[in-house]
Design a protein around this motif. Structure first.
Motif, PDB file in Angstrom:
ATOM      1  N   GLU A 296       0.844  -1.200   0.000  1.00  0.00           N
ATOM      2  CA  GLU A 296       0.000   0.000   0.000  1.00  0.00           C
ATOM      3  C   GLU A 296       0.881   1.253   0.000  1.00  0.00           C
ATOM      4  O   GLU A 296       0.591   2.228  -0.697  1.00  0.00           O
ATOM      5  CB  GLU A 296      -0.922   0.001   1.221  1.00  0.00           C
ATOM      6  N   LEU A 297       1.962   1.217   0.786  1.00  0.00           N
ATOM      7  CA  LEU A 297       2.875   2.368   0.813  1.00  0.00           C
ATOM      8  C   LEU A 297       3.506   2.572  -0.565  1.00  0.00           C
ATOM      9  O   LEU A 297       3.715   3.702  -1.012  1.00  0.00           O
ATOM     10  CB  LEU A 297       3.963   2.161   1.865  1.00  0.00           C
ATOM     11  N   SER A 298       3.793   1.472  -1.232  1.00  0.00           N
ATOM     12  CA  SER A 298       4.386   1.550  -2.566  1.00  0.00           C
ATOM     13  C   SER A 298       3.421   2.183  -3.563  1.00  0.00           C
ATOM     14  O   SER A 298       3.827   2.935  -4.453  1.00  0.00           O
ATOM     15  CB  SER A 298       4.815   0.140  -2.981  1.00  0.00           C
ATOM     16  N   LYS A 299       2.126   1.903  -3.412  1.00  0.00           N
ATOM     17  CA  LYS A 299       1.126   2.547  -4.269  1.00  0.00           C
ATOM     18  C   LYS A 299       1.127   4.062  -4.058  1.00  0.00           C
ATOM     19  O   LYS A 299       1.071   4.834  -5.025  1.00  0.00           O
ATOM     20  CB  LYS A 299      -0.276   1.998  -3.966  1.00  0.00           C
ATOM     21  N   ILE A 300       1.200   4.475  -2.805  1.00  0.00           N
ATOM     22  CA  ILE A 300       1.253   5.921  -2.531  1.00  0.00           C
ATOM     23  C   ILE A 300       2.530   6.511  -3.121  1.00  0.00           C
ATOM     24  O   ILE A 300       2.515   7.551  -3.774  1.00  0.00           O
ATOM     25  CB  ILE A 300       1.176   6.195  -1.007  1.00  0.00           C
ATOM     26  N   LYS A 301       3.632   5.806  -2.912  1.00  0.00           N
ATOM     27  CA  LYS A 301       4.922   6.293  -3.437  1.00  0.00           C
ATOM     28  C   LYS A 301       4.896   6.458  -4.952  1.00  0.00           C
ATOM     29  O   LYS A 301       5.477   7.400  -5.496  1.00  0.00           O
ATOM     30  CB  LYS A 301       6.050   5.346  -3.023  1.00  0.00           C
ATOM     31  N   SER A 302       4.195   5.546  -5.636  1.00  0.00           N
ATOM     32  CA  SER A 302       4.150   5.613  -7.102  1.00  0.00           C
ATOM     33  C   SER A 302       3.498   6.903  -7.572  1.00  0.00           C
ATOM     34  O   SER A 302       3.711   7.337  -8.705  1.00  0.00           O
ATOM     35  CB  SER A 302       3.427   4.395  -7.685  1.00  0.00           C
ATOM     36  N   MET A 303       2.706   7.543  -6.708  1.00  0.00           N
ATOM     37  CA  MET A 303       2.053   8.808  -7.064  1.00  0.00           C
ATOM     38  C   MET A 303       2.709  10.010  -6.386  1.00  0.00           C
ATOM     39  O   MET A 303       2.230  11.139  -6.505  1.00  0.00           O
ATOM     40  CB  MET A 303       0.573   8.741  -6.685  1.00  0.00           C
ATOM     41  N   LEU A 304       3.788   9.761  -5.648  1.00  0.00           N
ATOM     42  CA  LEU A 304       4.451  10.851  -4.923  1.00  0.00           C
ATOM     43  C   LEU A 304       5.832  11.150  -5.528  1.00  0.00           C
ATOM     44  O   LEU A 304       6.145  12.302  -5.828  1.00  0.00           O
ATOM     45  CB  LEU A 304       4.591  10.456  -3.452  1.00  0.00           C
ATOM     46  N   THR A 305       6.648  10.114  -5.692  1.00  0.00           N
ATOM     47  CA  THR A 305       7.981  10.305  -6.287  1.00  0.00           C
ATOM     48  C   THR A 305       8.286   9.227  -7.345  1.00  0.00           C
ATOM     49  O   THR A 305       9.401   9.173  -7.857  1.00  0.00           O
ATOM     50  CB  THR A 305       9.087  10.247  -5.210  1.00  0.00           C
ATOM     51  N   VAL A 306       7.301   8.361  -7.631  1.00  0.00           N
ATOM     52  CA  VAL A 306       7.407   7.263  -8.616  1.00  0.00           C
ATOM     53  C   VAL A 306       8.411   6.206  -8.162  1.00  0.00           C
ATOM     54  O   VAL A 306       8.042   5.076  -7.899  1.00  0.00           O
ATOM     55  CB  VAL A 306       7.734   7.752 -10.033  1.00  0.00           C
TER      56      VAL A 306
ATOM     57  N   THR B 122      12.682  19.074  -7.939  1.00  0.00           N
ATOM     58  CA  THR B 122      11.890  18.056  -7.242  1.00  0.00           C
ATOM     59  C   THR B 122      12.311  16.632  -7.633  1.00  0.00           C
ATOM     60  O   THR B 122      13.051  16.438  -8.594  1.00  0.00           O
ATOM     61  CB  THR B 122      10.400  18.234  -7.596  1.00  0.00           C
ATOM     62  N   VAL B 123      11.822  15.664  -6.871  1.00  0.00           N
ATOM     63  CA  VAL B 123      12.079  14.253  -7.173  1.00  0.00           C
ATOM     64  C   VAL B 123      11.111  13.839  -8.287  1.00  0.00           C
ATOM     65  O   VAL B 123      10.042  13.284  -8.047  1.00  0.00           O
ATOM     66  CB  VAL B 123      11.905  13.373  -5.921  1.00  0.00           C
ATOM     67  N   GLY B 124      11.512  14.165  -9.500  1.00  0.00           N
ATOM     68  CA  GLY B 124      10.646  13.943 -10.654  1.00  0.00           C
ATOM     69  C   GLY B 124       9.535  14.970 -10.680  1.00  0.00           C
ATOM     70  O   GLY B 124       9.269  15.659  -9.687  1.00  0.00           O
ATOM     71  N   CYS B 125       8.881  15.067 -11.825  1.00  0.00           N
ATOM     72  CA  CYS B 125       7.761  15.983 -11.965  1.00  0.00           C
ATOM     73  C   CYS B 125       6.617  15.556 -11.049  1.00  0.00           C
ATOM     74  O   CYS B 125       5.795  16.371 -10.639  1.00  0.00           O
ATOM     75  CB  CYS B 125       7.312  15.983 -13.422  1.00  0.00           C
ATOM     76  N   GLN B 126       6.589  14.269 -10.710  1.00  0.00           N
ATOM     77  CA  GLN B 126       5.523  13.767  -9.844  1.00  0.00           C
ATOM     78  C   GLN B 126       5.503  14.491  -8.501  1.00  0.00           C
ATOM     79  O   GLN B 126       4.443  14.889  -8.025  1.00  0.00           O
ATOM     80  CB  GLN B 126       5.703  12.254  -9.651  1.00  0.00           C
ATOM     81  N   ALA B 272      17.415   9.404 -12.736  1.00  0.00           N
ATOM     82  CA  ALA B 272      17.850  10.476 -11.844  1.00  0.00           C
ATOM     83  C   ALA B 272      16.668  11.007 -11.046  1.00  0.00           C
ATOM     84  O   ALA B 272      16.837  11.545  -9.963  1.00  0.00           O
ATOM     85  CB  ALA B 272      18.505  11.605 -12.627  1.00  0.00           C
ATOM     86  N   ARG B 273      15.461  10.818 -11.573  1.00  0.00           N
ATOM     87  CA  ARG B 273      14.251  11.312 -10.913  1.00  0.00           C
ATOM     88  C   ARG B 273      14.401  12.792 -10.565  1.00  0.00           C
ATOM     89  O   ARG B 273      14.253  13.183  -9.398  1.00  0.00           O
ATOM     90  CB  ARG B 273      13.918  10.521  -9.639  1.00  0.00           C
ATOM     91  N   VAL B 274      14.692  13.596 -11.559  1.00  0.00           N
ATOM     92  CA  VAL B 274      14.794  15.035 -11.329  1.00  0.00           C
ATOM     93  C   VAL B 274      13.761  15.757 -12.185  1.00  0.00           C
ATOM     94  O   VAL B 274      13.704  15.561 -13.399  1.00  0.00           O
ATOM     95  CB  VAL B 274      16.209  15.573 -11.642  1.00  0.00           C
ATOM     96  N   GLY B 275      12.931  16.523 -11.533  1.00  0.00           N
ATOM     97  CA  GLY B 275      11.980  17.400 -12.194  1.00  0.00           C
ATOM     98  C   GLY B 275      12.043  18.743 -11.502  1.00  0.00           C
ATOM     99  O   GLY B 275      12.956  19.000 -10.703  1.00  0.00           O
ATOM    100  N   TYR B 276      11.101  19.599 -11.798  1.00  0.00           N
ATOM    101  CA  TYR B 276      11.105  20.906 -11.143  1.00  0.00           C
ATOM    102  C   TYR B 276       9.766  21.588 -11.351  1.00  0.00           C
ATOM    103  O   TYR B 276       8.946  21.170 -12.184  1.00  0.00           O
ATOM    104  CB  TYR B 276      12.239  21.789 -11.677  1.00  0.00           C
TER     105      TYR B 276
END
Lengths: 444, 444
Positions: A296-306, B122-126, B272-276
């Motif tokens: 579940e945490l991974s699902k949230i992460k996928s929408m927060l920082t991928v 940011t950590v990716g555009c996400q 790299a997970r870099v956005g802004y």
């Protein structure tokens, strides 16, 4: 095609009152305010920042760690050259490319048996905290227990998740378990749904004290009896020069009561921003059948920082591989620096301020912090004065109490200074203390 | 000391119904579900993932970019060797260590004048999306407008911020401005506080179309007239082989109507997970006086990920420096691959399916995606069948409509495949289509 002069174009503005409530909370400003003071007086001796020791930093190590990690992918995991490149360049698995190495390091360093699938690698421990609090906050009745004073990052993450934090007393040896039990029952009786209790058993930031082993067992028993989830934050535990480190709550946890929040900021490298959470709790009743809380945490992460930058994970992975997956081993030299600095600060305070009435300090056995209590007000104005007049920085403790308490305490961080700077810095702290005590002495 | 046998210890479990509502939303599962199908059939030809081309990946480049960035800190910014090491190892500035380089690249590549202090790396555009949505969501009346279908990451970030997304129709050339104006007025009349409209003018994911320049002006005029904030997402715009790229909304924006969401995932390196985010809007009425929206976003970021990994920023910074701060220049070869692949897919569809009744597709001039419309149902079951029986993957479009529409469309991503794999893959797509059309043909 549009001929309005630029000066006449109305500019969009936003009213602060229309933004999320967290932005109006003073806790969110603490970090920036403290950084600002530090930035204004760059030459001041800083006992403020909780940063790890910098003396062994060397950019060549980053290249070395990357090479070590790539060799591991190639030689141990049998990846082709193209697959190794993809692992670093391309999007990675949401739970992280080093979840297995993290699990191995938990076994080696902490005796924690964590299945790799219960690990989510995060952008620092801070993201791990937010993931857990976001998952646990479902409605207005929800709340979190946490010791007061507490780490400002916990307060901030809870604000972002709209989750109220209910303070629990901190005693001489960490969180007060009687107050915790009492508070929990009162809150539940009042209709609150207490989702978890945040706790830092080892060298808690900001007070620096550790929980005795017997209290750890008591806390786990209490959690089992009350069906309470514990969020264990352990950023500093490994940096302990004692022959034997006390077991973490997670190592003692037989009933999945503990969600473990791990950090490589102090032991790996802050600039990699790699932390993790171990969440092996079963989540039942979902549409897709039972899953782990980590899923579940991974699902949230996928929408927060991928995902956590694979490049950053590779550097930490390389460091782990270099030291047999033991961050305790990787930090032998740093741990010795912290032990020496802590002793020097405690001795230095004793020599300089041992006889001042109303001035005292605690004596942690490890970690980065010492808390000094004084008989005068310690606020941000005093910090600014100390920086300007005495060339020394510290952290006013009220920042860790949401400004509701701690107005006679200051936190000294011992982690980054060289021995001669510590002596010089303590001279300046002593001068400040004597200056503040002077009117009192004069009046006596 | 505690003698309860392990098998008798009650294990903590969590009821899915007690977790945050986002976790019960099907949109949050889309990514995982699609990844799972891809993982189950690793040998299938994938038109599914929106990943950048991998053919030029080389780990040596990462080392080179890091060295280039370090040389820049030393030679251009005059840092000592120790300061350079600190910049990579230690915690960095919350807004990012490459904010200045990002601002320069926006000037070079997009003609956007952005003050470095209005940029938050940011950590990716996400993460940028979440920061903005978290800041803008203050109460239950708040909502966001966004075209339907829309990028699943936007839907997910909005779910995490408890911010409802109100759909706006998508026409042949992107967001339907009449429907936008209409919807905005209706929602406001109904008491909603519409905080912003999300829009992707260039090669929008998933439909791949771009807004004409005249529509961009109209949208900005509408935003000014209605005092509406626009969130411009531009992950694909640079990857355009046309002689002249259309101006971004932000480049045309004279009134600070546009918050610009930038990504280096497609142009720099996903790993790299870099956005802004560029957020130069003034926020008035706060306790500490007026600030920029970027400052408020930075406060949220300090409690979410603390800062974007300096190591990851260094790699992207090094790549920017290597190419004169132009990601357009850095991606010349990749852009040519995307142009060639897109043409090959469009030609290949035409050759294979041009005469099938009810089968059609759009013809984007760039980006990663082509949308095919078919006269049969395209759901996850069909995807699984396609993977198993035909060895080919795509993305069912319903995932971008929150499963409320798009049940006769599939998205083909053209970005990662080599020419011969495209031909083979299109043969398989055509076989699938003919198989699905067969009963219809037989019945006719």
């Amino acid at each position: 095609m549009r001929e309005i002069p630029e000066s006449e174009i109305a500019r969009a503005e936003l009213d602060a009152a229309t933004l999320h409530a967290s932005l109006g909370d003073t806790s969110m400003e603490s970090m920036n305010l403290l950084n600002e003071v530090a930035g204004t007086y760059p030459d001041a001796i800083s006992f403020a920042a909780g940063r790890p020791y910098e003396g062994f930093y060397d950019v060549a190590l980053i290249h070395e760690y990357l090479r070590t990690f790539c060799a591991h992918l190639r030689d141990d995991l049998g990846m082709s050259q193209a697959a190794v490149a993809r692992a670093l360049f391309q999007y990675g698995d949401t739970k992280g490319v080093i979840a297995g190495l993290v699990a191995r390091s938990l076994a080696v360093d902490e005796g924690i048996e964590a299945a790799p699938e219960s690990v989510v690698v995060t952008v620092g421990c801070q993201e791990a905290m937010f993931l857990v609090l976001r998952a646990l906050r479902a409605g207005d009745r929800d709340a979190l227990l946490a010791p007061s004073p507490t780490y400002v990052g916990l307060t901030g993450a809870a604000l972002l998740a709209d989750l109220p934090v209910l303070p629990v007393r901190t005693g001489e040896q960490g969180i007060d378990l009687d107050d915790l039990a009492d508070r929990l029952r009162r809150e539940r009786a009042a209709g609150r749904r207490v989702r978890a209790c945040y706790v830092t058993p080892d060298f808690a930031n900001p007070v620096g004290v550790s929980m005795p082993v017997a209290d750890r067992h008591r806390l786990l028993d209490l959690a089992a009896a009350e069906d309470l989830l514990l969020l264990e934050d352990n950023a500093y535990g490994l940096l302990n020069s004692a022959a034997e480190r006390p077991p973490t709550l997670k190592a003692l946890d037989k009933g999945q009561r503990v969600v473990y929040l791990g950090s490589f900021a102090k032991t790996g490298m802050p600039g990699a921003r790699v932390g993790y959470v171990v969440a092996g709790q079963r989540v039942t009743g979902g549409r897709g059948g039972d899953v782990l809380l980590a899923d579940e945490l991974s699902k949230i992460k996928s929408m927060l920082t991928v995902n956590t930058p694979p490049i950053a994970q590779a550097v930490i992975g390389g460091k782990l591989l270099t030291h047999g997956c033991s961050m305790a081993a990787a930090n032998r030299r740093e741990t010795e620096v912290y032990r020496r600095n802590l002793q020097q600060v405690l001795d230095g305070l004793d020599r300089r301020l041992g006889d001042r009435a109303g001035v005292s300090w605690n004596a942690p056995t490890g970690g980065f912090f010492v808390v000094v209590t004084v008989p005068f007000t310690v606020d941000d104005a005093l910090l600014a004065h100390a920086a300007r007049r005495h060339g020394v920085l510290f952290t006013p403790m009220h920042h860790f109490y949401g400004s509701t308490a701690g107005h006679h305490q200051l936190r000294l961080s011992i982690s980054t200074l060289a021995p001669e700077r510590i002596e010089q810095g303590l001279d300046r702290i002593a001068a400040l203390v004597d200056e503040c005590l002077a009117p009192r002495a004069a009046g006596a």
